[in-house]
Enzyme design. Structure first.
Site, PDB file in Angstrom:
ATOM      1  N   LYS A 143      40.979 -30.026 -76.192  1.00  0.00           N
ATOM      2  CA  LYS A 143      40.577 -30.450 -77.547  1.00  0.00           C
ATOM      3  C   LYS A 143      40.957 -31.916 -77.809  1.00  0.00           C
ATOM      4  CE  LYS A 143      44.423 -29.529 -80.429  1.00  0.00           C
ATOM      5  NZ  LYS A 143      45.249 -29.026 -81.383  1.00  0.00           N
TER       6      LYS A 143
ATOM      7  N   LYS B 164      45.425 -36.020 -81.579  1.00  0.00           N
ATOM      8  CA  LYS B 164      46.111 -37.266 -81.925  1.00  0.00           C
ATOM      9  C   LYS B 164      47.189 -37.588 -80.899  1.00  0.00           C
ATOM     10  CE  LYS B 164      46.243 -35.908 -86.651  1.00  0.00           C
ATOM     11  NZ  LYS B 164      47.113 -35.550 -87.742  1.00  0.00           N
TER      12      LYS B 164
ATOM     13  N   LYS C 232      53.638 -27.797 -77.380  1.00  0.00           N
ATOM     14  CA  LYS C 232      54.391 -28.992 -77.778  1.00  0.00           C
ATOM     15  C   LYS C 232      55.803 -28.960 -77.212  1.00  0.00           C
ATOM     16  CE  LYS C 232      52.014 -30.172 -82.084  1.00  0.00           C
ATOM     17  NZ  LYS C 232      52.163 -30.339 -83.542  1.00  0.00           N
TER      18      LYS C 232
HETATM   19  P1  TYM Z   1      46.705 -31.569 -87.887  1.00  0.00           P
HETATM   20  O1  TYM Z   1      47.237 -32.758 -88.600  1.00  0.00           O
HETATM   21  O2  TYM Z   1      47.042 -31.402 -86.452  1.00  0.00           O
HETATM   22  O3  TYM Z   1      45.130 -31.507 -87.989  1.00  0.00           O
HETATM   23  C1  TYM Z   1      44.482 -31.599 -89.242  1.00  0.00           C
HETATM   24  C2  TYM Z   1      43.242 -30.735 -89.266  1.00  0.00           C
HETATM   25  O4  TYM Z   1      42.339 -31.122 -88.219  1.00  0.00           O
HETATM   26  C3  TYM Z   1      41.976 -29.982 -87.446  1.00  0.00           C
HETATM   27  N1  TYM Z   1      41.770 -30.418 -86.062  1.00  0.00           N
HETATM   28  C4  TYM Z   1      40.642 -30.223 -85.374  1.00  0.00           C
HETATM   29  N2  TYM Z   1      39.473 -29.616 -85.692  1.00  0.00           N
HETATM   30  C5  TYM Z   1      38.503 -29.603 -84.765  1.00  0.00           C
HETATM   31  N3  TYM Z   1      38.637 -30.153 -83.527  1.00  0.00           N
HETATM   32  C6  TYM Z   1      39.776 -30.754 -83.158  1.00  0.00           C
HETATM   33  N4  TYM Z   1      39.885 -31.288 -81.943  1.00  0.00           N
HETATM   34  C7  TYM Z   1      40.843 -30.806 -84.093  1.00  0.00           C
HETATM   35  N5  TYM Z   1      42.101 -31.326 -84.062  1.00  0.00           N
HETATM   36  C8  TYM Z   1      42.644 -31.069 -85.270  1.00  0.00           C
HETATM   37  C9  TYM Z   1      43.155 -29.037 -87.582  1.00  0.00           C
HETATM   38  O5  TYM Z   1      42.769 -27.703 -87.316  1.00  0.00           O
HETATM   39  C10 TYM Z   1      43.550 -29.242 -89.014  1.00  0.00           C
HETATM   40  O6  TYM Z   1      42.756 -28.466 -89.880  1.00  0.00           O
HETATM   41  N6  TYM Z   1      49.478 -27.693 -89.137  1.00  0.00           N
HETATM   42  C11 TYM Z   1      48.445 -28.543 -89.651  1.00  0.00           C
HETATM   43  C12 TYM Z   1      48.827 -29.248 -90.940  1.00  0.00           C
HETATM   44  C13 TYM Z   1      49.259 -28.313 -92.000  1.00  0.00           C
HETATM   45  C14 TYM Z   1      48.419 -27.420 -92.729  1.00  0.00           C
HETATM   46  C15 TYM Z   1      49.277 -26.767 -93.649  1.00  0.00           C
HETATM   47  C16 TYM Z   1      47.078 -27.124 -92.670  1.00  0.00           C
HETATM   48  C17 TYM Z   1      50.503 -28.187 -92.488  1.00  0.00           C
HETATM   49  N7  TYM Z   1      50.533 -27.264 -93.465  1.00  0.00           N
HETATM   50  C18 TYM Z   1      48.784 -25.790 -94.550  1.00  0.00           C
HETATM   51  C19 TYM Z   1      46.574 -26.155 -93.563  1.00  0.00           C
HETATM   52  C20 TYM Z   1      47.425 -25.521 -94.472  1.00  0.00           C
HETATM   53  C21 TYM Z   1      48.170 -29.586 -88.605  1.00  0.00           C
HETATM   54  O7  TYM Z   1      48.958 -29.851 -87.762  1.00  0.00           O
HETATM   55  O8  TYM Z   1      47.058 -30.246 -88.714  1.00  0.00           O
END
Ligand code: TYM
Length: 335
Positions: free
Chosen positions: A199, A202, A113
């Protein structure tokens, strides 16, 4: 023994896509009756890259409605907004002071990022995994269901907890529980529709690269029609030279609820011209109930707000308890 505690979150940035659903939310929903659940909207994380203040609140409510539309049951889960519980930011500060800088500089997501942000990269982006550790450890979570891309952040969370306990806890009474990631092998890494080696994300500038949970049937049809494939006939899993084939078959398997062997047998002789309409239909049908429930839910904003208010009250007590224990361990004066 009480139920194990599960916690996870999603950032309210962009639309939720099939990667988020299959990698994370699907597991939250299917396992919710086995655990005590905390699911939150990670809006503090959403401002670590430039954001638009005009849409942050709207995106937060949309995401809460999508959590429910995907099947979270409010009688079994606590749903809340991260920024409404100040203990998250406060514990993150305490962790900042015990986390070595080089642990954060190693994080893959930061590096990826940061390249996109250039000179404008914020301290918040570097510190992002420390806030994530605070999110998880505040609730003394046992399990954190996430996609594969969060594995490194989970390892860092475990390292921060272990370091805190070692430096400030008592050997037989650790302050923080060390959590385990819950990453299902299938769906943990859903790939882009335009490149099966990247992958689904968003932040990809191309809308064609992902299927959003709220995409219309026409849009889904168009995206699958145009998605990248290869020139071979017969569709098979596990061929390293065919990443798109692997991804699309996996999507079909998960969305249709079939086993891998059933899909392998069904698609072994198919060409793309036959498979794509099948995947399109399956995707539209799998998303239809979510979209219908979402539409019902968005008619009443006050309902979503009430659920988040209730979630906040439930979560706050747990969060405050851990924050106080951490402050006590660090030696702060009590009022
Ligand atoms: P975020 O918002 O990027 O994504 C949310 C969840 O979706 C999963 N994910 C995917 N899984 C499979 N294939 C993909 N292409 C894919 N893209 C995204 C992510 O692994 C995630 O589970 N840092 C986290 C948010 C967060 C969080 C936390 C999660 C903040 N604090 C505490 C767990 C515990 C995030 O950016 O997710």
């Amino acid at each position: 023994m009480g139920q194990k505690r599960v916690l996870s979150g999603v950032q309210p940035t962009g639309s939720l896509h099939l990667g988020n659903y299959l990698g994370a939310l699907r597991t939250w929903v299917s396992e919710q009756y086995e655990y005590e659940n905390y699911f939150f909207i990670a809006d503090l994380h959403a401002i670590t890259v430039p954001h638009d203040p005009k849409v942050l609140a709207e995106n937060t409510y949309t995401l809460a409605a999508l959590y429910l539309a995907c099947g979270l049951d409010i009688n079994h889960t606590t749903i809340f907004v991260q920024s409404q519980i100040s203990a998250h930011a406060e514990l993150a500060w305490l962790f900042n002071c015990i986390t070595p800088l080089n642990w954060l500089q190693r994080m893959i997501q930061f590096k990826e990022k940061a390249i996109k942000q250039g000179e404008d990269v914020s301290i918040g982006l570097l510190d992002y995994p420390v806030l994530q550790a605070a999110d998880i450890l505040l609730y003394q979570a046992d399990l954190v269901p996430v996609g594969e891309d969060q594995k490194q952040h989970l390892e860092l969370t475990r390292d921060i907890a272990a370091r805190f306990n070692f430096q400030f806890g008592k050997p037989k009474a650790p302050v923080l529980k060390i959590p385990e990631p819950l990453i299902r092998p299938e769906g943990a890494r859903v790939m882009s529709l335009t490149d099966g080696t990247k992958k689904m994300s968003k932040s990809d500038p191309s809308e064609q690269s992902r299927i959003n949970l709220l995409d219309t049937p026409e849009n889904i049809k168009k995206k699958i029609k145009r998605c990248k494939t290869d020139l071979k006939r017969g569709l098979t899993f596990d061929d390293p030279e065919r990443p798109e084939c692997q991804n699309l078959l996996t999507l079909y398997m998960l969305l249709s609820g079939q086993s891998k062997s059933a899909v392998a047998a069904e698609c072994a002789e198919m060409g793309w011209g036959q498979f794509k309409p099948l995947l399109t239909e399956t995707t539209i049908e799998a998303l239809r109930p979510i979209q219908e429930k979402y539409r019902d839910l968005t008619e009443d904003r006050s309902y979503i707000k009430a659920i988040l208010q209730q979630g906040r009250e439930q979560a706050e007590g747990v969060a405050q308890q851990t924050l106080q224990a951490a402050k006590d361990a660090l030696g702060f004066a009590r009022e």
